[in-house]
Design an enzyme around this catalytic site. Structure first.
Site, PDB file in Angstrom:
ATOM      1  N   LYS A 163      -5.220  -9.270  31.291  1.00  9.73           N
ATOM      2  CA  LYS A 163      -5.596  -7.875  31.559  1.00  9.73           C
ATOM      3  C   LYS A 163      -4.547  -7.168  32.404  1.00  9.73           C
ATOM      4  O   LYS A 163      -4.401  -5.954  32.316  1.00  9.73           O
ATOM      5  CB  LYS A 163      -6.923  -7.816  32.290  1.00  9.73           C
ATOM      6  CG  LYS A 163      -8.007  -8.641  31.675  1.00  9.73           C
ATOM      7  CD  LYS A 163      -8.454  -8.102  30.367  1.00  9.73           C
ATOM      8  CE  LYS A 163      -9.580  -8.935  29.793  1.00  9.73           C
ATOM      9  NZ  LYS A 163     -10.247  -8.312  28.695  1.00  9.73           N
TER      10      LYS A 163
HETATM   11  C1  PLP Z   1      -9.517 -15.041  29.753  1.00 10.07           C
HETATM   12  C2  PLP Z   1     -10.027 -14.203  28.625  1.00 10.07           C
HETATM   13  N1  PLP Z   1      -9.884 -14.638  27.370  1.00 10.07           N
HETATM   14  C3  PLP Z   1     -10.317 -13.924  26.320  1.00 10.07           C
HETATM   15  C4  PLP Z   1     -10.954 -12.713  26.474  1.00 10.07           C
HETATM   16  C5  PLP Z   1     -11.384 -11.934  25.267  1.00 10.07           C
HETATM   17  O1  PLP Z   1     -10.509 -10.867  25.034  1.00 10.07           O
HETATM   18  P1  PLP Z   1     -11.013  -9.562  24.258  1.00 10.07           P
HETATM   19  O2  PLP Z   1     -12.173  -9.037  25.020  1.00 10.07           O
HETATM   20  O3  PLP Z   1      -9.845  -8.645  24.288  1.00 10.07           O
HETATM   21  O4  PLP Z   1     -11.392  -9.999  22.889  1.00 10.07           O
HETATM   22  C6  PLP Z   1     -11.140 -12.221  27.764  1.00 10.07           C
HETATM   23  C7  PLP Z   1     -11.807 -10.931  28.023  1.00 10.07           C
HETATM   24  O5  PLP Z   1     -11.453  -9.926  27.544  1.00 10.07           O
HETATM   25  C8  PLP Z   1     -10.635 -12.959  28.862  1.00 10.07           C
HETATM   26  O6  PLP Z   1     -10.756 -12.491  30.100  1.00 10.07           O
HETATM   27  N1  LIG Z   2     -13.511 -10.314  28.766  1.00  7.94           N
HETATM   28  C1  LIG Z   2     -13.493  -9.013  29.269  1.00  7.94           C
HETATM   29  C2  LIG Z   2     -14.558  -8.129  28.703  1.00  7.94           C
HETATM   30  C3  LIG Z   2     -14.135  -6.699  28.677  1.00  7.94           C
HETATM   31  O1  LIG Z   2     -13.043  -6.584  27.833  1.00  7.94           O
HETATM   32  P1  LIG Z   2     -12.089  -5.339  27.724  1.00  7.94           P
HETATM   33  O2  LIG Z   2     -10.827  -5.912  27.191  1.00  7.94           O
HETATM   34  O3  LIG Z   2     -12.733  -4.379  26.827  1.00  7.94           O
HETATM   35  O4  LIG Z   2     -11.893  -4.748  29.094  1.00  7.94           O
HETATM   36  C4  LIG Z   2     -13.457  -9.049  30.790  1.00  7.94           C
HETATM   37  O5  LIG Z   2     -12.807  -9.910  31.316  1.00  7.94           O
HETATM   38  O6  LIG Z   2     -14.067  -8.243  31.438  1.00  7.94           O
END
Ligand code: PLP
Ligand SMILES: N[C@@H](CCOP(=O)(O)O)C(=O)O
Length: 467
Positions: free
Chosen positions: A112
């Site tokens: 993120k």
């Molecule tokens: C460590 C981790 N892996 C995978 C995901 C899944 O990613 P996305 O929500 O973009 O599909 C998340 C949350 O977004 C995460 O924090």
């Molecule tokens: N796994 C995510 C969930 C939110 O996902 P986002 O990519 O839409 O912000 C988290 O860690 O909060």
């Protein structure tokens, strides 16, 4: 560059307004009106560039017409100078055709940071120019929250409120959110799941008078700028492995479908991506969808990879928009049915279209532990549980002659219990977070209730005009 809503009735906006708006006013998600295209020759010209230079080149077309365009190369350079690895998102080889793309070298140890460190700076730049403030409201299953609070803390032009499911994140994730000592940053534990938190956020956006009074914006991947910044590392990895002259596939641990949608967007822009493997834990709504074309909500079950404990994957709507040929009315009908019945289906022709690129994969908790253990034994690499789901998915996808890249989305020290169970060793937090357990925690607790959230934001946000 102009952006349109997946539901077809919100105003068309330029980049700066899309950044500040977050969710479209018709409840849809913004997508670019057309994809910038990179030819094979363009891609070859990008090989060997630094992360920042490549990021500027890949994202530049999305900012056409933005007030920050001239400053953008500097903003991007400053953003990624703060990462702990010179390559920003380094690649590691695990096997002959299997690679790990490490996305956790930013300040909060998850992928993120790659987007949110940039968003914090972009918010600042655009808000300073417009001389206005914003109120950010976001939902997190653990990682978005800490990255967003870190990126936005102490920024003069905004307040940020992050909702997380009480008791459903790892302790490190919770502490990362609750130990941020900044007057403008609020971590809120909600009695509910991540889906409940995301629903509350969307409901707050749907309250137009409130939205306008407080100038709401989003840091979740419903905000187009998040997707834009995540597209970059797919270019970085594929080019490093020889694209456009080598085929590359990605396995992506998935929850809200933002990360894997960014990969799809890179493909739409000309990056030769062969396949996308969507990796889920026991919350396998997406894996079931790719098998049968039916999106059916189940209960959110806690797992060892809590950031993926999600049933409603917001960004899937962006893919649906493409599948329907950009038909906002049809997307609206599908989304309305999904909210009403917890179900929608795609016909065989559309499912076949999806299957040309995407496939689903699921791994339960025992499988996750086994993958962490096996990868460590074979390669010495210690995976976090989310990355382990990705690596298992990548192994299942492996095709001879195609480089398969699995995304390592979080540092193992964010999930020490699972890693210790698998390996017998407790991973240590990197130096910048070494005193995390000694920092005082501060958080609010709210029921899963829109009115309670509205009241909390009203009581704590400075609003649009305060200095
Ligand atoms: C460590 C981790 N892996 C995978 C995901 C899944 O990613 P996305 O929500 O973009 O599909 C998340 C949350 O977004 C995460 O924090
Ligand atoms: N796994 C995510 C969930 C939110 O996902 P986002 O990519 O839409 O912000 C988290 O860690 O909060």
């Amino acid at each position: 560059m102009r952006y349109i809503s997946t539901r077809g009735t919100a105003p068309t906006l330029g980049f700066d307004d899309v950044l500040l708006t977050g969710l479209a006013r018709d409840g849809g998600l913004y997508v670019p009106e057309s994809w910038p295209c990179f030819s094979a020759e363009d891609l070859r010209a990008l090989q060997g560039k630094s992360y920042a230079d490549l990021a500027t080149a890949v994202m530049g077309p999305f900012l056409a017409g933005s007030i920050v365009l001239d400053d953008f190369p500097r903003i991007v350079r400053e953003t990624y100078a703060d990462f702990d690895h010179a390559a920003v998102t380094p690649l590691k080889q695990l096997d002959a055709d299997l690679w790990l793309l490490e996305l956790f070298h930013g300040p909060t140890l998850a992928f993120k940071d790659v987007a949110l460190q940039l968003l914090g700076r972009l918010f600042d730049a655009v808000l300073a120019h417009r001389q206005r403030r914003l109120t950010i409201v976001g939902a997190t299953s653990g990682d978005t929250g800490s990255a967003a609070l870190e990126a936005c803390r102490n920024r003069a032009n905004l307040d940020i409120f992050i909702l997380f499911p009480k008791g459903r994140t790892s302790e490190v994730q919770r502490r990362q959110m609750t130990t941020i000592a900044a007057e403008n940053a609020h971590a809120i534990a909600v009695e509910g799941t991540f889906d409940d938190c995301q629903d509350l956020v969307k409901a707050l956006f749907a309250d137009e008078p409130f939205r306008d009074e407080f100038g709401l914006s989003a840091v979740n991947s419903i905000n187009w700028a998040r997707i834009m910044a995540q597209i970059v590392y797919y270019f970085v990895a594929a080019l490093a492995l020889g694209a456009p002259d080598r085929r590359v596939s990605f396995a992506v641990p998935t929850g809200n479908f933002g990360n894997v949608y960014a990969a799809y967007a890179a493909r739409q822009m000309g990056l030769p991506i062969q396949r996308l493997q969507v990796a889920s834990n026991r919350n396998d709504i997406l894996a079931r969808f790719f098998e049968g074309g039916e999106m059916r909500i189940g209960a959110v079950e806690p797992s060892l990879s809590p950031s993926m404990d999600i049933q409603v994957s917001s960004n899937f709507e962006r893919l649906l928009f493409d599948l329907t040929g950009g038909n906002g009315a049809e997307v609206t009908a599908l989304m309305t049915a999904f909210r009403r019945d917890g179900l929608y289906s795609l016909n065989a022709q559309r499912l076949a279209q999806v299957a040309q690129v995407f496939s689903g994969f699921r791994l339960d908790d025992p499988g996750t532990i086994a993958e962490i253990r096996a990868t460590r034994a074979a390669t010495g690499e210690v995976l976090d549980p989310h990355s382990a789901v990705g690596v298992a998915a990548a192994r299942a996808l492996a095709q001879a002659g195609v480089a398969t890249v699995s995304l390592a989305c979080a540092h193992p020290a964010k999930f020490p219990d699972a890693v210790e169970e698998a390996t017998g060793h407790r991973p240590e937090l990197p130096e910048r977070l070494a005193d995390l357990y000694q920092r005082p925690e501060r958080m609010a607790e709210l029921p899963n209730d829109l009115e309670a959230l509205r009241r909390f934001v009203r009581d704590h946000a400075k609003g649009l005009t305060a200095v």
